[in-house]
Design a protein around this motif. Structure first.
Motif, PDB file in Angstrom:
ATOM      1  N   MET A 124       0.844  -1.209   0.000  1.00 10.17           N
ATOM      2  CA  MET A 124       0.000   0.000   0.000  1.00 10.17           C
ATOM      3  C   MET A 124       0.872   1.249   0.000  1.00 10.17           C
ATOM      4  SD  MET A 124      -2.785  -0.993   2.903  1.00 10.17           S
ATOM      5  CE  MET A 124      -3.560   0.627   2.863  1.00 10.17           C
ATOM      6  N   ARG A 125       0.312   2.353  -0.457  1.00  8.49           N
ATOM      7  CA  ARG A 125       1.067   3.594  -0.383  1.00  8.49           C
ATOM      8  C   ARG A 125       1.192   4.027   1.089  1.00  8.49           C
ATOM      9  NH1 ARG A 125      -1.140   8.776  -3.278  1.00  8.49           N
ATOM     10  NH2 ARG A 125      -0.320   7.795  -5.136  1.00  8.49           N
ATOM     11  N   ASP A 126       0.081   3.875   1.849  1.00  5.87           N
ATOM     12  CA  ASP A 126       0.114   4.225   3.268  1.00  5.87           C
ATOM     13  C   ASP A 126      -0.405   3.054   4.111  1.00  5.87           C
ATOM     14  OD1 ASP A 126      -0.049   5.194   5.789  1.00  5.87           O
ATOM     15  OD2 ASP A 126      -1.318   6.921   5.301  1.00  5.87           O
ATOM     16  N   PRO A 127       0.507   2.145   4.488  1.00  6.99           N
ATOM     17  CA  PRO A 127       0.083   0.944   5.211  1.00  6.99           C
ATOM     18  C   PRO A 127      -0.628   1.237   6.539  1.00  6.99           C
ATOM     19  CG  PRO A 127       2.334   0.699   4.405  1.00  6.99           C
ATOM     20  CD  PRO A 127       1.950   2.132   4.182  1.00  6.99           C
ATOM     21  N   SER A 128      -0.435   2.443   7.089  1.00  4.49           N
ATOM     22  CA  SER A 128      -1.075   2.737   8.385  1.00  4.49           C
ATOM     23  C   SER A 128      -2.598   2.811   8.250  1.00  4.49           C
ATOM     24  CB  SER A 128      -0.541   4.043   8.971  1.00  4.49           C
ATOM     25  OG  SER A 128      -1.071   5.152   8.271  1.00  4.49           O
ATOM     26  N   ARG A 129      -3.082   2.877   6.995  1.00  4.43           N
ATOM     27  CA  ARG A 129      -4.526   2.945   6.793  1.00  4.43           C
ATOM     28  C   ARG A 129      -5.168   1.563   6.647  1.00  4.43           C
ATOM     29  NH1 ARG A 129      -4.645   7.739   2.253  1.00  4.43           N
ATOM     30  NH2 ARG A 129      -5.417   9.385   3.590  1.00  4.43           N
ATOM     31  N   ALA A 130      -4.374   0.504   6.692  1.00  5.52           N
ATOM     32  CA  ALA A 130      -4.909  -0.857   6.549  1.00  5.52           C
ATOM     33  C   ALA A 130      -5.680  -1.237   7.812  1.00  5.52           C
ATOM     34  CB  ALA A 130      -3.772  -1.846   6.327  1.00  5.52           C
ATOM     35  N   PRO A 131      -6.770  -2.015   7.675  1.00  2.00           N
ATOM     36  CA  PRO A 131      -7.479  -2.504   8.859  1.00  2.00           C
ATOM     37  C   PRO A 131      -6.523  -3.224   9.825  1.00  2.00           C
ATOM     38  CG  PRO A 131      -8.691  -3.093   6.879  1.00  2.00           C
ATOM     39  CD  PRO A 131      -7.410  -2.464   6.418  1.00  2.00           C
ATOM     40  N   LEU A 132      -5.548  -3.952   9.266  1.00  2.00           N
ATOM     41  CA  LEU A 132      -4.577  -4.661  10.115  1.00  2.00           C
ATOM     42  C   LEU A 132      -3.854  -3.688  11.035  1.00  2.00           C
ATOM     43  CD1 LEU A 132      -2.862  -7.185  10.869  1.00  2.00           C
ATOM     44  CD2 LEU A 132      -1.317  -6.548   8.996  1.00  2.00           C
ATOM     45  N   ARG A 133      -3.343  -2.597  10.448  1.00  2.00           N
ATOM     46  CA  ARG A 133      -2.574  -1.640  11.253  1.00  2.00           C
ATOM     47  C   ARG A 133      -3.475  -0.883  12.230  1.00  2.00           C
ATOM     48  NH1 ARG A 133       1.120  -4.498  10.363  1.00  2.00           N
ATOM     49  NH2 ARG A 133       2.511  -4.299   8.589  1.00  2.00           N
ATOM     50  N   ILE A 134      -4.706  -0.595  11.820  1.00  3.54           N
ATOM     51  CA  ILE A 134      -5.636   0.116  12.715  1.00  3.54           C
ATOM     52  C   ILE A 134      -5.987  -0.774  13.912  1.00  3.54           C
ATOM     53  CG2 ILE A 134      -7.962   1.113  12.894  1.00  3.54           C
ATOM     54  CD1 ILE A 134      -7.647   1.942   9.899  1.00  3.54           C
ATOM     55  N   LEU A 135      -6.270  -2.053  13.659  1.00  2.00           N
ATOM     56  CA  LEU A 135      -6.600  -2.967  14.759  1.00  2.00           C
ATOM     57  C   LEU A 135      -5.382  -3.163  15.669  1.00  2.00           C
ATOM     58  CD1 LEU A 135      -8.768  -5.731  13.011  1.00  2.00           C
ATOM     59  CD2 LEU A 135      -9.547  -3.831  14.429  1.00  2.00           C
ATOM     60  N   GLU A 136      -4.191  -3.282  15.068  1.00  2.00           N
ATOM     61  CA  GLU A 136      -2.976  -3.463  15.882  1.00  2.00           C
ATOM     62  C   GLU A 136      -2.742  -2.255  16.778  1.00  2.00           C
ATOM     63  OE1 GLU A 136      -0.269  -6.617  13.304  1.00  2.00           O
ATOM     64  OE2 GLU A 136       0.052  -4.483  12.957  1.00  2.00           O
ATOM     65  N   LYS A 137      -3.012  -1.069  16.230  1.00  2.00           N
ATOM     66  CA  LYS A 137      -2.838   0.158  17.018  1.00  2.00           C
ATOM     67  C   LYS A 137      -3.812   0.156  18.208  1.00  2.00           C
ATOM     68  CE  LYS A 137      -4.798   3.967  15.591  1.00  2.00           C
ATOM     69  NZ  LYS A 137      -5.198   5.042  14.688  1.00  2.00           N
ATOM     70  N   LEU A 138      -5.069  -0.215  17.944  1.00  2.00           N
ATOM     71  CA  LEU A 138      -6.087  -0.159  19.004  1.00  2.00           C
ATOM     72  C   LEU A 138      -5.880  -1.259  20.044  1.00  2.00           C
ATOM     73  CD1 LEU A 138      -9.274   0.656  16.864  1.00  2.00           C
ATOM     74  CD2 LEU A 138      -7.888   2.226  18.230  1.00  2.00           C
ATOM     75  N   LEU A 139      -5.371  -2.421  19.601  1.00  2.00           N
ATOM     76  CA  LEU A 139      -5.204  -3.541  20.543  1.00  2.00           C
ATOM     77  C   LEU A 139      -3.814  -3.557  21.185  1.00  2.00           C
ATOM     78  CD1 LEU A 139      -6.994  -6.253  18.372  1.00  2.00           C
ATOM     79  CD2 LEU A 139      -7.727  -5.551  20.661  1.00  2.00           C
ATOM     80  N   GLY A 140      -2.881  -2.805  20.587  1.00  2.46           N
ATOM     81  CA  GLY A 140      -1.548  -2.744  21.157  1.00  2.46           C
ATOM     82  C   GLY A 140      -0.754  -4.033  20.998  1.00  2.46           C
ATOM     83  N   ARG A 141      -1.050  -4.797  19.937  1.00  6.14           N
ATOM     84  CA  ARG A 141      -0.286  -6.034  19.699  1.00  6.14           C
ATOM     85  C   ARG A 141      -0.299  -6.391  18.215  1.00  6.14           C
ATOM     86  NH1 ARG A 141      -4.332 -11.106  20.497  1.00  6.14           N
ATOM     87  NH2 ARG A 141      -2.687 -12.021  19.270  1.00  6.14           N
ATOM     88  N   GLU A 142       0.674  -7.230  17.831  1.00  9.54           N
ATOM     89  CA  GLU A 142       0.708  -7.699  16.434  1.00  9.54           C
ATOM     90  C   GLU A 142      -0.362  -8.754  16.217  1.00  9.54           C
ATOM     91  OE1 GLU A 142       4.428  -8.989  14.805  1.00  9.54           O
ATOM     92  OE2 GLU A 142       5.435  -7.128  15.415  1.00  9.54           O
ATOM     93  N   LEU A 143      -0.939  -8.776  15.022  1.00 13.61           N
ATOM     94  CA  LEU A 143      -2.071  -9.687  14.784  1.00 13.61           C
ATOM     95  C   LEU A 143      -1.822 -10.721  13.689  1.00 13.61           C
ATOM     96  CD1 LEU A 143      -5.053  -7.164  15.120  1.00 13.61           C
ATOM     97  CD2 LEU A 143      -4.251  -8.807  16.810  1.00 13.61           C
ATOM     98  N   THR A 144      -0.621 -10.704  13.077  1.00 10.10           N
ATOM     99  CA  THR A 144      -0.365 -11.755  12.055  1.00 10.10           C
ATOM    100  C   THR A 144       0.944 -12.464  12.377  1.00 10.10           C
ATOM    101  OG1 THR A 144       0.739 -10.135  10.637  1.00 10.10           O
ATOM    102  CG2 THR A 144      -1.557 -10.605  10.156  1.00 10.10           C
TER     103      THR A 144
END
Ligand SMILES: [Fe+2]
Length: 291
Positions: free
Chosen positions: A271-291
């Motif tokens: 992606m051009r801006d990976p921080s906009r991916a659902p993965l990165r948004i969920l990781e930010k909110l949960l405070g942990r890696e998800l994959t």
């Protein structure tokens, strides 16, 4: 609120200026819809008979697997099935032509996934709440974990009577996630392995897939949320095409018959801006890696 951004594309593999390519990536990655009102998928004369809901048998759509080149969920004689496959292959090629010209920056990471034909009227279709796509949801599929990859979809309304395909579009992904995440259970230890061993999932269901599936289900199960959440209605006319990250954009399909859809998967890193991916948004909110 989800925006609908119109681009004046009229031909599937038309040259697209760099400024419009830039705009397209930004619109998609921020969670808006890219709309091509003048881009219609040309049906051929002998496609006419395909425009019958019976080609999908008792299901709601027919799909074409890109790896095996085989149809699933179709019903018809040899000639009909050959015609159906031909039409779907033409759509797969057309959508790829568009993507290559519109989103050349995705070229390296993009995988063409399933093509689907949706000949059955949505309104009045009887189904379980979990499969009911007239309820706002983000896309996530129980048997097909995508392990953090993006789901980019190209839709074309091929309704022969010009009737629209009516959607609802909901609130931004981060808002949806903030609302539902606190009540979602964490994945059970070992459950992903069991699901995979039993053949219930095609591959390992990551924590990301777990949370996306939970979000999908909790959104659909919550009738108050369905009516109260910020949303807008939008009717995509017959003969138009649109594109959306359906894992990011809360959407519901309310009414319409005869559409083609092509799915693409894209790694977050492409992606051009990976921080906009659902993965990165969920990781930010949960405070942990998800994959
Ligand atoms: Fe969906």
């Amino acid at each position: 609120m989800t925006d609908i951004v119109t681009l004046p594309v009229t031909i599937w593999d038309q040259h697209i200026a760099e400024a419009e390519q830039d705009l397209a990536v930004d619109v998609l990655e921020r969670g808006d819809v890219l709309f091509f009102p003048q881009l219609s998928f040309p049906m051929q004369e002998d496609d006419g008979y395909l425009l019958s809901p019976t080609v999908a048998g008792d299901g709601k759509n027919v799909s074409l697997d890109p790896a095996t080149r085989s149809l699933r969920g179709s019903r018809g004689n040899d000639v009909e099935l050959r015609g159906l496959k031909n039409m779907m292959q033409r759509f797969a090629a057309s959508s790829l032509g568009l993507i290559r010209k519109l989103l050349p920056c995705y070229e390296t990471g993009l995988e063409q996934a399933r093509t689907s034909f949706r000949p059955v009227e949505i309104a009045g279709r009887r189904t379980s709440w979990r499969k009911d796509d007239t309820r706002l949801h983000v896309d996530s599929f129980p048997s097909s974990p995508i392990q953090g990859k993006r789901i980019l979809r190209v839709f074309s309304n091929v309704n022969p009577r010009g009737e629209s395909r009516d959607w609802r579009l909901g609130e931004p992904f981060e808002q949806v996630a903030r609302r539902f995440l606190p009540a979602l259970p964490a994945p059970l230890w070992g459950s992903a392995r069991v699901l995979n061993l039993l053949g219930i999932t095609k591959r390992h269901r990551t924590a990301y897939d777990h949370y996306m599936l939970q979000l999908h289900d909790r959104m659909k199960a919550d009738l108050e949320y369905q009516s109260q959440a910020a949303q807008r209605a939008y009717a995509f006319p017959g003969g138009s095409t649109w594109m959306v990250y359906s894992d990011l954009v809360s959407h519901a399909a309310m009414r319409g018959q005869y559409a083609l859809e092509q799915t693409y998967h894209l790694p977050v890193s492409a992606m051009r801006d990976p921080s906009r991916a659902p993965l990165r948004i969920l990781e930010k909110l949960l405070g942990r890696e998800l994959t």
